[in-house]
Design an enzyme around this catalytic site. Structure first.
Site, PDB file in Angstrom:
ATOM      1  N   ARG A 147       5.331 -69.928 -96.694  1.00 52.72           N
ATOM      2  CA  ARG A 147       6.587 -70.342 -96.071  1.00 52.72           C
ATOM      3  C   ARG A 147       7.189 -71.469 -96.920  1.00 52.72           C
ATOM      4  O   ARG A 147       6.890 -72.635 -96.706  1.00 52.72           O
ATOM      5  CB  ARG A 147       6.339 -70.799 -94.637  1.00 52.72           C
ATOM      6  CG  ARG A 147       6.006 -69.656 -93.684  1.00 52.72           C
ATOM      7  CD  ARG A 147       5.494 -70.176 -92.361  1.00 52.72           C
ATOM      8  NE  ARG A 147       5.481 -69.144 -91.340  1.00 52.72           N
ATOM      9  CZ  ARG A 147       4.556 -68.194 -91.238  1.00 52.72           C
ATOM     10  NH1 ARG A 147       3.560 -68.157 -92.112  1.00 52.72           N
ATOM     11  NH2 ARG A 147       4.612 -67.289 -90.280  1.00 52.72           N
ATOM     12  N   GLU A 177       7.026 -60.049 -81.540  1.00 58.54           N
ATOM     13  CA  GLU A 177       7.147 -59.610 -82.939  1.00 58.54           C
ATOM     14  C   GLU A 177       5.955 -58.741 -83.338  1.00 58.54           C
ATOM     15  O   GLU A 177       6.109 -57.747 -84.062  1.00 58.54           O
ATOM     16  CB  GLU A 177       7.245 -60.823 -83.856  1.00 58.54           C
ATOM     17  CG  GLU A 177       8.545 -61.591 -83.709  1.00 58.54           C
ATOM     18  CD  GLU A 177       8.574 -62.865 -84.527  1.00 58.54           C
ATOM     19  OE1 GLU A 177       9.685 -63.368 -84.784  1.00 58.54           O
ATOM     20  OE2 GLU A 177       7.494 -63.372 -84.910  1.00 58.54           O
ATOM     21  N   HIS A 223      11.464 -68.199 -87.445  1.00 62.30           N
ATOM     22  CA  HIS A 223      12.155 -67.084 -88.093  1.00 62.30           C
ATOM     23  C   HIS A 223      12.872 -66.232 -87.057  1.00 62.30           C
ATOM     24  O   HIS A 223      12.336 -65.961 -85.985  1.00 62.30           O
ATOM     25  CB  HIS A 223      11.167 -66.181 -88.827  1.00 62.30           C
ATOM     26  CG  HIS A 223      10.549 -66.790 -90.038  1.00 62.30           C
ATOM     27  ND1 HIS A 223       9.463 -67.637 -89.978  1.00 62.30           N
ATOM     28  CD2 HIS A 223      10.847 -66.652 -91.359  1.00 62.30           C
ATOM     29  CE1 HIS A 223       9.126 -67.998 -91.206  1.00 62.30           C
ATOM     30  NE2 HIS A 223       9.948 -67.413 -92.069  1.00 62.30           N
ATOM     31  N   ASN A 232       7.577 -70.209 -79.974  1.00 52.23           N
ATOM     32  CA  ASN A 232       7.408 -69.578 -81.284  1.00 52.23           C
ATOM     33  C   ASN A 232       5.993 -69.039 -81.488  1.00 52.23           C
ATOM     34  O   ASN A 232       5.806 -67.950 -82.034  1.00 52.23           O
ATOM     35  CB  ASN A 232       7.747 -70.593 -82.380  1.00 52.23           C
ATOM     36  CG  ASN A 232       7.686 -69.998 -83.765  1.00 52.23           C
ATOM     37  OD1 ASN A 232       8.250 -68.946 -84.028  1.00 52.23           O
ATOM     38  ND2 ASN A 232       7.002 -70.676 -84.670  1.00 52.23           N
ATOM     39  N   ASN A 292      18.137 -68.022 -91.739  1.00 46.37           N
ATOM     40  CA  ASN A 292      17.342 -67.135 -90.891  1.00 46.37           C
ATOM     41  C   ASN A 292      16.394 -67.914 -89.979  1.00 46.37           C
ATOM     42  O   ASN A 292      15.576 -67.326 -89.283  1.00 46.37           O
ATOM     43  CB  ASN A 292      16.543 -66.156 -91.774  1.00 46.37           C
ATOM     44  CG  ASN A 292      15.692 -65.181 -90.972  1.00 46.37           C
ATOM     45  OD1 ASN A 292      16.194 -64.514 -90.069  1.00 46.37           O
ATOM     46  ND2 ASN A 292      14.400 -65.113 -91.281  1.00 46.37           N
TER      47      ASN A 292
END
Length: 223
Positions: A46, A116, A78, A108, A99
């Site tokens: 990252r 996700e 993200h 998150n 983004n």
């Protein structure tokens, strides 16, 4: 891609498209597609960068996030997730700050990342189309280290369309507030796409004929 966001700047990359809002300094929406060929590689580091496709006064820089985790308990979250593009050779493009938004760590690292992960699981046997973005339904503390005016989201929405091998389409929408608990179940946050459109002011499936759009946007299918 949704319709809406008048005056925004559109950024198109190999793996996603986003609509950048110069006032908030974050994307009003990010759209991406996942299939099995994109998964299973190394995502990489990252390494945060300002978006080179945007003017400096329309986005944030890495130093703007300094002190934010300690003071506000937020991560660099993200919108198009890094891990979903691990075999594309373009995963690092998700680290541009256009983004990224300041997303509460509990959200998150909890229900958001689990959703996700579910997207990637479904991509093994489906084509997955995702559109996601922030909501601004109440005032939130700003990043303590930022020198640009900006607006931190109070929550997030996501619309997922899954196309199976027979061509059938199933749609689910989700809304998650910033204060959602780490152990919250993403399935409890399901909403219709109609709800997302009302909250965001966007038109998500505007390219479909009216009857198909009406049917899909009223679904609450999380399977």
């Amino acid at each position: 891609c949704p319709a809406g966001g008048k005056g925004n700047r559109l950024v198109t990359r190999s793996i996603y498209v986003l609509s950048n809002n110069a006032k908030t300094k974050f994307a009003d929406w990010v759209a991406y597609r996942i299939d099995a060929s994109m998964l299973g590689g190394e995502s990489g580091d990252r390494k945060w960068k300002a978006d080179p496709l945007l003017p400096a006064d329309e986005t944030l820089e890495p130093e703007d996030y300094e002190g934010a985790n300690k003071k506000l308990a937020v991560d660099r979250g993200h919108q198009a997730p890094l891990a979903s593009f691990s075999k594309t050779g373009h995963a690092a493009e998700t680290n541009y700050l256009s983004n990224i938004t300041p997303q509460k760590s509990a959200l998150n690292q909890g229900p958001w990342v689990r959703l996700e992960t579910k997207e990637r699981e479904m991509a093994r046997n489906h084509l997955i189309y995702v559109t996601t973005g922030p909501l601004y339904q109440k005032g939130m503390p700003k990043l303590p280290g930022a020198d640009e005016d900006h607006e931190v989201p109070s929550g997030y929405w996501k619309a997922i369309a899954a196309v199976d091998k027979a061509g059938s389409v199933h749609v689910a929408g989700f809304v998650m507030n910033q204060d959602l608990a780490r152990d919250a179940d993403y399935a409890d946050q399901v909403v219709t796409v109609d709800h997302i459109e009302q909250a965001s002011g966007l038109d998500l499936f505007w390219q479909l004929d009216d009857s198909a759009e009406e049917t899909l946007e009223s679904e609450r299918d999380i399977n």
